[in-house]
Write a protein that holds these residues in place. Structure first.
Motif, mmCIF file in Angstrom:
data_model
loop_
_atom_site.group_PDB
_atom_site.id
_atom_site.type_symbol
_atom_site.label_atom_id
_atom_site.label_comp_id
_atom_site.label_asym_id
_atom_site.label_seq_id
_atom_site.Cartn_x
_atom_site.Cartn_y
_atom_site.Cartn_z
ATOM 1 N N PRO A 241 53.504 -14.136 9.719
ATOM 2 C CA PRO A 241 52.110 -14.325 9.344
ATOM 3 C C PRO A 241 51.705 -15.792 9.394
ATOM 4 O O PRO A 241 52.366 -16.648 8.821
ATOM 5 N N ASN A 242 50.653 -16.074 10.126
ATOM 6 C CA ASN A 242 50.088 -17.416 10.187
ATOM 7 C C ASN A 242 48.575 -17.251 10.334
ATOM 8 O O ASN A 242 48.078 -17.004 11.433
ATOM 9 N N THR A 243 47.894 -17.345 9.219
ATOM 10 C CA THR A 243 46.467 -17.032 9.175
ATOM 11 C C THR A 243 45.654 -17.861 10.156
ATOM 12 O O THR A 243 44.805 -17.334 10.891
ATOM 13 N N GLN A 244 45.914 -19.148 10.208
ATOM 14 C CA GLN A 244 45.134 -20.037 11.073
ATOM 15 C C GLN A 244 45.322 -19.685 12.546
ATOM 16 O O GLN A 244 44.348 -19.558 13.293
ATOM 17 N N ARG A 245 46.555 -19.528 12.959
ATOM 18 C CA ARG A 245 46.812 -19.249 14.376
ATOM 19 C C ARG A 245 46.305 -17.871 14.802
ATOM 20 O O ARG A 245 45.766 -17.719 15.910
ATOM 21 N N SER A 246 46.476 -16.882 13.951
ATOM 22 C CA SER A 246 46.026 -15.543 14.328
ATOM 23 C C SER A 246 44.506 -15.502 14.459
ATOM 24 O O SER A 246 43.971 -14.780 15.310
ATOM 25 N N LYS A 247 43.808 -16.301 13.643
ATOM 26 C CA LYS A 247 42.353 -16.360 13.749
ATOM 27 C C LYS A 247 41.927 -17.103 15.012
ATOM 28 O O LYS A 247 40.993 -16.713 15.709
ATOM 29 N N GLU A 248 42.616 -18.203 15.298
ATOM 30 C CA GLU A 248 42.270 -19.007 16.471
ATOM 31 C C GLU A 248 42.569 -18.282 17.775
ATOM 32 O O GLU A 248 41.780 -18.325 18.725
ATOM 33 N N LEU A 249 43.718 -17.619 17.834
ATOM 34 C CA LEU A 249 44.178 -17.001 19.077
ATOM 35 C C LEU A 249 43.775 -15.543 19.214
ATOM 36 O O LEU A 249 43.706 -15.021 20.333
ATOM 37 N N GLY A 250 43.520 -14.878 18.082
ATOM 38 C CA GLY A 250 43.294 -13.438 18.114
ATOM 39 C C GLY A 250 44.623 -12.698 18.019
ATOM 40 O O GLY A 250 45.685 -13.251 18.330
#
Length: 285
Positions: A241-250
């Motif tokens: 889980p990495n909230t920032q990356r998952s939001k940025e990358l999808g």
């Protein structure tokens, strides 16, 4: 033997099971690790397959269409007041979908209750052809490898095992040599991720990294290879889980990057090389 990889739910937190399976297939995963046990966390979607026939149908179709397999389901937590039968519908769904394992962890300080409840969970899972893997978590009641082994040696269930998470193993400060004393058949799958080498001193920071800020394998300070190569070759479920990356990358691109970086890491740290190093250390001793 080529490593097999599963896409774990927390890596794409909030993604519906059918969409998650399709993402896993496109990225090249072998398995998915789903969360059909609703935990009631703030903002958490309810993906209970036993309570949602339409979602169950979509999930079954996605598995069939893609060829991706169900590795495990989560999370059968053991907590004060739990009736383990609560998890039976989810386990029945997992068995219907061809799943193999149920992930559990212990969040009660009442050892007797924990032992009794975990043993019952194993007994409920066995007729369904499922094993139950106990995970130690640094913020839970059972937080070390020794704690898990105490439970497993006490319950004496042949479908019980241990699940190692790279983040948790590092934070617990267990030693890779301790893994040699664990029966080989107790290892069935593991959780793969990385994290900073420095261990947080506060529970808040520990929890933040654990739930929202893990790193790609090889990016942090955990000696992942020394852990993974110390145990039998088993599927690696990427729980990252990495909230920032998952939001940025999808969801899709983040899941792909998690797999790409893991494969690159293991290409640089092959099992044969680690075995040779271990033998050399023994000779030197």
């Amino acid at each position: 033997m080529n490593k097999q990889f599963s896409l774990a739910y927390l890596t794409v937190l909030g993604c519906p099971p059918d969409e998650m399976i399709e993402i896993a297939a496109r990225a090249g995963y072998d398995f998915v690790s789903l969360r059909p046990i609703y935990m009631g966390l703030p903002g958490e979607p309810n993906y209970s397959l036993s309570d949602n026939p339409d979602l169950m149908k979509k999930t079954k179709k996605a598995l069939s269409d893609t060829g991706v397999k169900l590795l495990d389901i989560e999370l059968a937590r053991i907590y004060d007041g739990l009736d383990p039968k609560r998890y039976l519908p989810a386990m029945e769904s997992a068995a219907e979908l061809g799943g193999r394992h149920v992930l559990s962890s212990i969040w009660t300080d009442d050892r007797n209750f924990a032992i009794e409840s975990f043993a019952e969970l194993c007994d409920l899972a066995k007729p369904l052809g499922l094993t139950v893997e106990l995970e130690f978590v640094p913020i839970a009641s059972v937080s070390t490898l020794a704690g898990v082994l105490d439970v497993l040696h006490t319950v004496k269930r042949d479908n019980a095992g241990v699940m190692l998470d790279m983040h948790h193993f590092h934070r617990s400060q267990d030693k890779v040599e301790d893994l040699d004393a664990v029966p080989r058949e107790w290892f069935r799958f593991l959780h793969l991720c990385d994290a900073p080498a420095e261990i947080p001193t506060s529970k808040e920071e520990m929890t933040h990294i654990l739930r929202e800020a893990r790193l790609y394998v090889g990016e942090g300070g955990i000696d992942v290879a020394s852990i993974v190569n110390r145990i039998p070759e088993i599927p690696c479920s990427i729980e990252l889980p990495n909230t920032q990356r998952s939001k940025e990358l999808g969801y899709a691109e983040f899941a792909r990057q998690c797999l790409v970086t893991a494969k690159e890491y293991f290409a640089k740290h092959p099992r044969e090389e680690q075995d040779t190093l271990d033998k050399k250390k023994l000779v030197e001793v």
